[in-house]
Design a protein around this motif. Structure first.
Motif, PDB file in Angstrom:
ATOM      1  N   THR A 144       0.815  -1.227   0.000  1.00  0.00           N
ATOM      2  CA  THR A 144       0.000   0.000   0.000  1.00  0.00           C
ATOM      3  C   THR A 144       0.843   1.269   0.000  1.00  0.00           C
ATOM      4  O   THR A 144       0.352   2.337  -0.347  1.00  0.00           O
ATOM      5  N   ALA A 145       2.124   1.148   0.378  1.00  0.00           N
ATOM      6  CA  ALA A 145       2.995   2.328   0.358  1.00  0.00           C
ATOM      7  C   ALA A 145       3.316   2.762  -1.063  1.00  0.00           C
ATOM      8  O   ALA A 145       3.704   3.907  -1.293  1.00  0.00           O
ATOM      9  N   LYS A 146       3.157   1.842  -2.031  1.00  0.00           N
ATOM     10  CA  LYS A 146       3.507   2.148  -3.422  1.00  0.00           C
ATOM     11  C   LYS A 146       2.296   2.186  -4.346  1.00  0.00           C
ATOM     12  O   LYS A 146       2.399   2.654  -5.487  1.00  0.00           O
ATOM     13  N   GLU A 147       1.162   1.693  -3.884  1.00  0.00           N
ATOM     14  CA  GLU A 147       0.011   1.508  -4.771  1.00  0.00           C
ATOM     15  C   GLU A 147      -0.961   2.680  -4.705  1.00  0.00           C
ATOM     16  O   GLU A 147      -1.146   3.299  -3.652  1.00  0.00           O
ATOM     17  N   ASP A 148      -1.580   2.943  -5.826  1.00  0.00           N
ATOM     18  CA  ASP A 148      -2.716   3.865  -5.882  1.00  0.00           C
ATOM     19  C   ASP A 148      -4.033   3.094  -5.945  1.00  0.00           C
ATOM     20  O   ASP A 148      -5.059   3.546  -5.465  1.00  0.00           O
ATOM     21  N   ILE A 149      -3.992   1.932  -6.581  1.00  0.00           N
ATOM     22  CA  ILE A 149      -5.154   1.047  -6.660  1.00  0.00           C
ATOM     23  C   ILE A 149      -4.833  -0.206  -5.863  1.00  0.00           C
ATOM     24  O   ILE A 149      -3.805  -0.848  -6.084  1.00  0.00           O
ATOM     25  N   PHE A 150      -5.722  -0.554  -4.938  1.00  0.00           N
ATOM     26  CA  PHE A 150      -5.451  -1.661  -4.025  1.00  0.00           C
ATOM     27  C   PHE A 150      -6.117  -2.956  -4.474  1.00  0.00           C
ATOM     28  O   PHE A 150      -7.168  -2.946  -5.120  1.00  0.00           O
ATOM     29  N   CYS A 151      -5.477  -4.065  -4.078  1.00  0.00           N
ATOM     30  CA  CYS A 151      -6.045  -5.397  -4.322  1.00  0.00           C
ATOM     31  C   CYS A 151      -7.131  -5.674  -3.285  1.00  0.00           C
ATOM     32  O   CYS A 151      -7.043  -5.250  -2.135  1.00  0.00           O
ATOM     33  N   TRP A 152      -8.136  -6.442  -3.701  1.00  0.00           N
ATOM     34  CA  TRP A 152      -9.214  -6.869  -2.798  1.00  0.00           C
ATOM     35  C   TRP A 152      -8.719  -8.113  -2.037  1.00  0.00           C
ATOM     36  O   TRP A 152      -9.158  -9.224  -2.248  1.00  0.00           O
ATOM     37  N   ARG A 153      -7.786  -7.854  -1.104  1.00  0.00           N
ATOM     38  CA  ARG A 153      -7.080  -8.966  -0.469  1.00  0.00           C
ATOM     39  C   ARG A 153      -6.420  -8.504   0.819  1.00  0.00           C
ATOM     40  O   ARG A 153      -5.831  -7.434   0.895  1.00  0.00           O
ATOM     41  N   ASP A 154      -6.518  -9.337   1.872  1.00  0.00           N
ATOM     42  CA  ASP A 154      -5.721  -9.203   3.080  1.00  0.00           C
ATOM     43  C   ASP A 154      -4.756 -10.375   3.133  1.00  0.00           C
ATOM     44  O   ASP A 154      -5.031 -11.448   2.557  1.00  0.00           O
TER      45      ASP A 154
END
Length: 360
Positions: A137-147
């Motif tokens: 998340t420190a590098k992403e603008d769009i996140f995965c639907w995942r934990d």
């Protein structure tokens, strides 16, 4: 008049990222936030059915006392790695009860109260225990639907303190999966025309880096707009995967995305970047992705198996000595490769391309 303070203002703190599980449990969630909306290529072709397509490897035949059976099984494994980079393993010797127990305890972990889960900063990508969401998340603008929960389990064993039963189950499961990988590695060495133990020696697999990765893909209100994991290849040699009988994995084969439907009690195996490097490109690490659904939560457990962290990985010496072959990849320490991949966005084979010799 006092001089103006011209020092740049510090950047605003990055907002706290909630887990997808917590987001999915929000009351009246009818659509996903915009920062989870992935662009997917409308021209992507999906193979309608994987049944009968994906190779199945009987692990017991790779250790058969019958030389003809073993030779054919090694040939079948070699062909699966060349043609697909993916296969299902049956008769692998891991009890079904242990596999089921691992899925159940993983579910228990994700259902713990948030304050009982280990919290680590996203930038510490090589911490031995890391719980988080998306990929980086420190590098992403769009996140995965995942934990996820990532735990380094070999050569040094780590484990979250909860759930209580996780340590014993994980210890046994790690040992069993390393046995599977050991058999695959010996057979692959022979399939490459090497001595049975040559890959094990060259990559110092006695100190293999094994990472347990638990994935939670909650129900998604807009499954066509979200992505569990974007297209990518894995670091390492082989990734072994089991799931809670909810499909979602797709692999790329001949320009199409193939839905993977696992056989009961099978283990899904994909080839990684370092098998591609060691084989000098004979085997290609497979591109794969995860799609989500609006019916059932998916849980998967991946065991990433790579060289020793300190091993410098390059094409096998025997393969590049063969007439007509030259090295197609530059040498790089495994832990440096892993750091580069985990510190960036997950994007195809972007890190592998950095070690490819481009004129090959």
């Amino acid at each position: 008049m006092a001089a103006a303070n011209l020092a740049p203002a510090p950047p605003p703190p990055r907002p706290t990222i909630t887990t997808v599980k917590k987001l999915s449990e929000s009351p009246n969630l009818n659509s996903i936030p915009s920062n989870y909306a992935y662009y997917t290529n409308p021209t992507d072709t999906i193979a309608s059915n994987s049944d009968g397509l994906i190779p199945t490897i009987d692990l017991s035949l790779l250790t058969s006392n019958n030389p003809d059976q073993r030779s054919k099984a090694i040939h079948d494994l070699d062909k699966a790695c060349q043609d697909w980079g993916f296969f299902m393993v049956v008769n692998h010797g891991i009890p079904e009860s242990l596999m089921r127990g691992m899925i159940e305890v993983t579910n228990d972990f994700f259902n713990l109260p948030e304050e009982e889960k280990p919290e680590f900063q996203p930038e510490n990508v090589l911490d031995p225990i890391r719980y988080g969401t998306s990929f980086n998340t420190a590098k992403e603008d769009i996140f995965c639907w995942r934990d996820f929960l990532k735990v380094f389990v070999h050569p040094d064993f780590h484990c979250p303190p909860k759930p209580d039963s996780l340590r014993d189950l994980l210890t046994e499961y790690c040992e069993k999966t390393r046995d599977v990988v050991r058999t695959l590695v010996k057979s692959i060495s022979m399939g490459l025309g090497l001595e049975e133990n040559e890959m094990e020696r060259a990559l110092d697999l006695g100190s293999t880096l094994q990472i347990f990765i638990a994935n939670l893909y909650p129900i998604c209100p807009n499954p066509d707009a979200a992505m569990g994991m974007p297209p990518h290849s894995d670091h390492g040699l082989f990734t072994l995967l089991i799931e809670n009988q909810v499909s979602g994995l797709q692999i790329q084969h001949k320009g199409k995305w193939v839905n993977v439907n696992a056989l009961p009690n099978s283990i899904l195996v994909n080839t990684g970047d370092h098998l591609e490097i060691f084989s000098n490109g004979k085997y290609k690490s497979v591109m794969h992705r995860v799609v989500v659904n609006n019916k059932k939560t998916r849980i998967s457990i991946a065991m990433a198996n790579g060289p020793s962290p300190d091993a410098t990985v390059s094409p096998a010496a025997h393969l590049v000595r063969t007439e007509g072959f030259v090295p197609a990849y530059v040498p790089m320490k495994y832990k440096e490769y892993l750091l580069a991949q985990q510190s960036n966005q997950l994007k195809g084979k972007s890190i592998l391309k950095q070690v490819q010799i481009q004129d090959q």
